[in-house]
Design a protein around this motif. Structure first.
Motif, PDB file in Angstrom:
ATOM      1  N   LYS A 261       0.850  -1.190   0.000  1.00 37.33           N
ATOM      2  CA  LYS A 261       0.000   0.000   0.000  1.00 37.33           C
ATOM      3  C   LYS A 261       0.881   1.234   0.000  1.00 37.33           C
ATOM      4  CE  LYS A 261      -3.645  -2.249   2.708  1.00 37.33           C
ATOM      5  NZ  LYS A 261      -4.441  -2.177   3.961  1.00 37.33           N
ATOM      6  N   LEU A 262       0.329   2.287  -0.566  1.00 34.46           N
ATOM      7  CA  LEU A 262       1.050   3.546  -0.541  1.00 34.46           C
ATOM      8  C   LEU A 262       1.158   4.030   0.902  1.00 34.46           C
ATOM      9  CD1 LEU A 262      -0.494   5.394  -3.622  1.00 34.46           C
ATOM     10  CD2 LEU A 262       1.722   4.246  -3.480  1.00 34.46           C
ATOM     11  N   SER A 263       2.330   4.467   1.258  1.00 33.32           N
ATOM     12  CA  SER A 263       2.548   4.892   2.639  1.00 33.32           C
ATOM     13  C   SER A 263       3.191   6.265   2.658  1.00 33.32           C
ATOM     14  CB  SER A 263       3.447   3.887   3.369  1.00 33.32           C
ATOM     15  OG  SER A 263       3.775   4.358   4.648  1.00 33.32           O
ATOM     16  N   SER A 264       2.752   7.056   3.629  1.00 35.56           N
ATOM     17  CA  SER A 264       3.379   8.360   3.820  1.00 35.56           C
ATOM     18  C   SER A 264       4.622   8.199   4.690  1.00 35.56           C
ATOM     19  CB  SER A 264       2.383   9.320   4.467  1.00 35.56           C
ATOM     20  OG  SER A 264       1.958   8.802   5.721  1.00 35.56           O
ATOM     21  N   SER A 265       5.294   9.286   4.940  1.00 38.73           N
ATOM     22  CA  SER A 265       6.487   9.241   5.778  1.00 38.73           C
ATOM     23  C   SER A 265       6.170   9.778   7.169  1.00 38.73           C
ATOM     24  CB  SER A 265       7.618  10.061   5.143  1.00 38.73           C
ATOM     25  OG  SER A 265       7.224  11.417   5.022  1.00 38.73           O
ATOM     26  N   MET A 266       7.055   9.463   8.118  1.00 38.30           N
ATOM     27  CA  MET A 266       6.907   9.952   9.491  1.00 38.30           C
ATOM     28  C   MET A 266       8.201  10.633   9.882  1.00 38.30           C
ATOM     29  SD  MET A 266       5.929   7.917  13.035  1.00 38.30           S
ATOM     30  CE  MET A 266       4.303   7.448  12.415  1.00 38.30           C
ATOM     31  N   SER A 267       8.096  11.793  10.476  1.00 39.86           N
ATOM     32  CA  SER A 267       9.276  12.540  10.886  1.00 39.86           C
ATOM     33  C   SER A 267       9.805  12.026  12.223  1.00 39.86           C
ATOM     34  CB  SER A 267       8.945  14.027  11.008  1.00 39.86           C
ATOM     35  OG  SER A 267       8.026  14.238  12.073  1.00 39.86           O
ATOM     36  N   ARG A 268      11.030  12.402  12.516  1.00 37.58           N
ATOM     37  CA  ARG A 268      11.641  12.029  13.793  1.00 37.58           C
ATOM     38  C   ARG A 268      10.844  12.599  14.964  1.00 37.58           C
ATOM     39  NH1 ARG A 268      16.888  10.611  15.118  1.00 37.58           N
ATOM     40  NH2 ARG A 268      17.464  10.978  12.935  1.00 37.58           N
ATOM     41  N   GLU A 269      10.409  13.840  14.850  1.00 42.86           N
ATOM     42  CA  GLU A 269       9.659  14.482  15.921  1.00 42.86           C
ATOM     43  C   GLU A 269       8.357  13.738  16.205  1.00 42.86           C
ATOM     44  OE1 GLU A 269       8.626  18.479  15.052  1.00 42.86           O
ATOM     45  OE2 GLU A 269       7.805  18.899  17.039  1.00 42.86           O
ATOM     46  N   GLU A 270       7.643  13.367  15.140  1.00 39.69           N
ATOM     47  CA  GLU A 270       6.382  12.661  15.327  1.00 39.69           C
ATOM     48  C   GLU A 270       6.602  11.288  15.949  1.00 39.69           C
ATOM     49  OE1 GLU A 270       2.495  11.126  12.721  1.00 39.69           O
ATOM     50  OE2 GLU A 270       4.199  12.125  11.721  1.00 39.69           O
ATOM     51  N   PHE A 271       7.643  10.594  15.505  1.00 38.94           N
ATOM     52  CA  PHE A 271       7.936   9.263  16.054  1.00 38.94           C
ATOM     53  C   PHE A 271       8.274   9.353  17.535  1.00 38.94           C
ATOM     54  CE2 PHE A 271      10.798   5.759  17.080  1.00 38.94           C
ATOM     55  CZ  PHE A 271      10.076   4.670  16.611  1.00 38.94           C
ATOM     56  N   LEU A 272       9.105  10.333  17.911  1.00 40.38           N
ATOM     57  CA  LEU A 272       9.490  10.481  19.311  1.00 40.38           C
ATOM     58  C   LEU A 272       8.286  10.843  20.180  1.00 40.38           C
ATOM     59  CD1 LEU A 272      12.946  12.299  19.140  1.00 40.38           C
ATOM     60  CD2 LEU A 272      12.479   9.922  19.710  1.00 40.38           C
ATOM     61  N   LYS A 273       7.392  11.689  19.657  1.00 37.45           N
ATOM     62  CA  LYS A 273       6.196  12.052  20.424  1.00 37.45           C
ATOM     63  C   LYS A 273       5.330  10.818  20.685  1.00 37.45           C
ATOM     64  CE  LYS A 273       5.685  16.909  19.068  1.00 37.45           C
ATOM     65  NZ  LYS A 273       4.817  17.891  18.362  1.00 37.45           N
ATOM     66  N   LYS A 274       5.156  10.000  19.656  1.00 39.39           N
ATOM     67  CA  LYS A 274       4.319   8.804  19.819  1.00 39.39           C
ATOM     68  C   LYS A 274       4.977   7.791  20.754  1.00 39.39           C
ATOM     69  CE  LYS A 274       2.054   9.081  15.272  1.00 39.39           C
ATOM     70  NZ  LYS A 274       0.667   9.137  15.801  1.00 39.39           N
ATOM     71  N   ALA A 275       6.290   7.605  20.619  1.00 41.32           N
ATOM     72  CA  ALA A 275       6.985   6.620  21.450  1.00 41.32           C
ATOM     73  C   ALA A 275       6.995   7.044  22.918  1.00 41.32           C
ATOM     74  CB  ALA A 275       8.416   6.430  20.941  1.00 41.32           C
ATOM     75  N   THR A 276       7.336   8.299  23.193  1.00 46.25           N
ATOM     76  CA  THR A 276       7.382   8.753  24.584  1.00 46.25           C
ATOM     77  C   THR A 276       5.988   8.837  25.200  1.00 46.25           C
ATOM     78  OG1 THR A 276       7.473  11.040  23.750  1.00 46.25           O
ATOM     79  CG2 THR A 276       9.554   9.992  24.360  1.00 46.25           C
ATOM     80  N   ALA A 277       4.964   9.075  24.373  1.00 41.01           N
ATOM     81  CA  ALA A 277       3.593   9.073  24.895  1.00 41.01           C
ATOM     82  C   ALA A 277       3.221   7.683  25.387  1.00 41.01           C
ATOM     83  CB  ALA A 277       2.621   9.545  23.818  1.00 41.01           C
ATOM     84  N   LEU A 278       3.706   6.649  24.698  1.00 46.12           N
ATOM     85  CA  LEU A 278       3.465   5.278  25.155  1.00 46.12           C
ATOM     86  C   LEU A 278       4.100   5.051  26.522  1.00 46.12           C
ATOM     87  CD1 LEU A 278       4.133   3.294  21.842  1.00 46.12           C
ATOM     88  CD2 LEU A 278       1.911   3.762  22.899  1.00 46.12           C
ATOM     89  N   PHE A 279       5.306   5.585  26.715  1.00 48.80           N
ATOM     90  CA  PHE A 279       5.990   5.429  27.991  1.00 48.80           C
ATOM     91  C   PHE A 279       5.241   6.141  29.111  1.00 48.80           C
ATOM     92  CE2 PHE A 279       8.813   7.313  31.125  1.00 48.80           C
ATOM     93  CZ  PHE A 279       9.472   6.201  31.622  1.00 48.80           C
ATOM     94  N   VAL A 280       4.903   7.411  28.869  1.00 47.76           N
ATOM     95  CA  VAL A 280       4.252   8.218  29.910  1.00 47.76           C
ATOM     96  C   VAL A 280       2.911   7.600  30.313  1.00 47.76           C
ATOM     97  CG1 VAL A 280       3.255  10.477  30.433  1.00 47.76           C
ATOM     98  CG2 VAL A 280       5.420  10.325  29.194  1.00 47.76           C
ATOM     99  N   ALA A 281       2.215   7.019  29.350  1.00 44.12           N
ATOM    100  CA  ALA A 281       0.906   6.427  29.656  1.00 44.12           C
ATOM    101  C   ALA A 281       1.026   5.258  30.631  1.00 44.12           C
ATOM    102  CB  ALA A 281       0.238   5.955  28.372  1.00 44.12           C
ATOM    103  N   LYS A 282       2.208   4.646  30.733  1.00 43.47           N
ATOM    104  CA  LYS A 282       2.401   3.509  31.627  1.00 43.47           C
ATOM    105  C   LYS A 282       2.949   3.894  32.979  1.00 43.47           C
ATOM    106  CE  LYS A 282       1.106   0.714  28.381  1.00 43.47           C
ATOM    107  NZ  LYS A 282      -0.212   0.018  28.477  1.00 43.47           N
ATOM    108  N   VAL A 283       3.302   5.158  33.176  1.00 48.99           N
ATOM    109  CA  VAL A 283       3.874   5.596  34.449  1.00 48.99           C
ATOM    110  C   VAL A 283       2.768   5.725  35.495  1.00 48.99           C
ATOM    111  CG1 VAL A 283       5.058   7.488  35.635  1.00 48.99           C
ATOM    112  CG2 VAL A 283       5.804   6.775  33.355  1.00 48.99           C
TER     113      VAL A 283
END
Length: 287
Positions: A261-283
């Motif tokens: 499937k056609l896929s868009s790109s993801m920036s470093r900033e967006e990836f870090l926001k999503k990854a760290t949000a996963l961490f904070v949600a578990k604290v």
């Protein structure tokens, strides 16, 4: 004849004895004994011994920098470094700087050293003045956490969300176990963000953006590795790296690439926001 040298021996011995007694004492620093005495009189021996004990106690990652900071604070008359009380205790900015210095000395994985330094930071931050009772209040505690998170790779949104979970009210007394938990959680967030940043570097292959399918696949695998529910120790989240092994990560990425499937790109900033949000949600929030 042969008796004259023997007769001179007692006279020579007496002369040498008188000469030694009348000779001036050696100058300070003229011998090993005098050098050792000088070091003892000047307090250098005790000072160096105390510095070495501080290094062993703190177990800093950079011992030379630690010693440089230690002696600088000693010269400036810092009671935290010199181990001496002063009549006038430093104000909040100085106490915050000293507490921040303590908690950054050793990596949190060195549990004994980290706990010892956290205790020293707690005491430094909670030193009471003439008009103030000893103890750490929520305002200073929250400001310390904010300063810990400032220079790290974690996005500002993640740091703010984390502070919202572990902060205390400004005038609330902060127990040491809460203080330690908040400090430790902030350091783990910084390390988690650094690992996520390195992971994005692999996904992006040196460019500024990565395939969104790969990023989403990695984020799903990361969320699964974090698990469900709230953990009691934030350091456990660093075990995600072992759970998110190369085999499982490779499979997730392979499945993402097989989706034609056609896929868009993801920036470093967006990836870090999503990854760290996963961490904070578990604290686990501070109650």
């Amino acid at each position: 004849g042969t008796s004259r040298p023997a007769e001179r021996r007692p006279k020579m011995a007496a002369y040498e004895k008188r000469r030694a007694g009348s000779a001036p004492a050696p100058a300070a620093g003229g011998g090993l004994g005098s050098e050792a005495e000088f070091l003892l009189r000047a307090g250098v021996t005790a000072m160096v011994r105390e510095a070495l004990l501080k290094v062993l106690e703190a177990r800093p990652e950079e011992p030379v920098s630690f010693l440089a900071d230690y002696f600088e604070r000693l010269v400036l008359g810092s009671p935290g470094a010199a181990g001496e009380a002063t009549a006038e205790l430093p104000g909040p900015p100085q106490r915050l700087a000293r507490a921040l210095w303590y908690v950054r000395l050793a990596h949190h994985s060195h549990r004994t050293a980290f706990d010892s330094n956290a205790g020293a930071a707690y005491e430094a931050l909670g030193a009471g003045g003439r008009r103030r009772k000893a103890g750490v209040d929520g305002r200073l505690y929250t400001e310390l956490l904010r300063r810990i998170c400032q220079p790290g790779a974690a996005p500002a949104e993640a740091a703010a969300a984390l502070l919202g979970r572990v902060r205390c009210r400004d005038h609330e007394a902060v127990p040491f176990d809460v203080f330690r938990y908040g400090v430790l959680t902030c350091f783990v967030l910084l390390e988690f963000a650094a690992k996520a940043d390195a992971l994005f570097g692999v996904l992006a292959g040196g460019s500024g953006a990565a395939d969104a399918r790969l990023c989403q696949a990695v984020l799903r695998a990361l969320e699964d590795a974090l698990g469900t529910g709230h953990g009691s120790l934030p350091s456990r989240y660093l075990e995600v790296g072992s759970k998110l092994g190369p085999d499982g990560l490779a499979l997730a990425m392979d499945r993402a690439l097989q989706e034609r499937k056609l896929s868009s790109s993801m920036s470093r900033e967006e990836f870090l926001k999503k990854a760290t949000a996963l961490f904070v949600a578990k604290v686990k929030p501070v109650e």
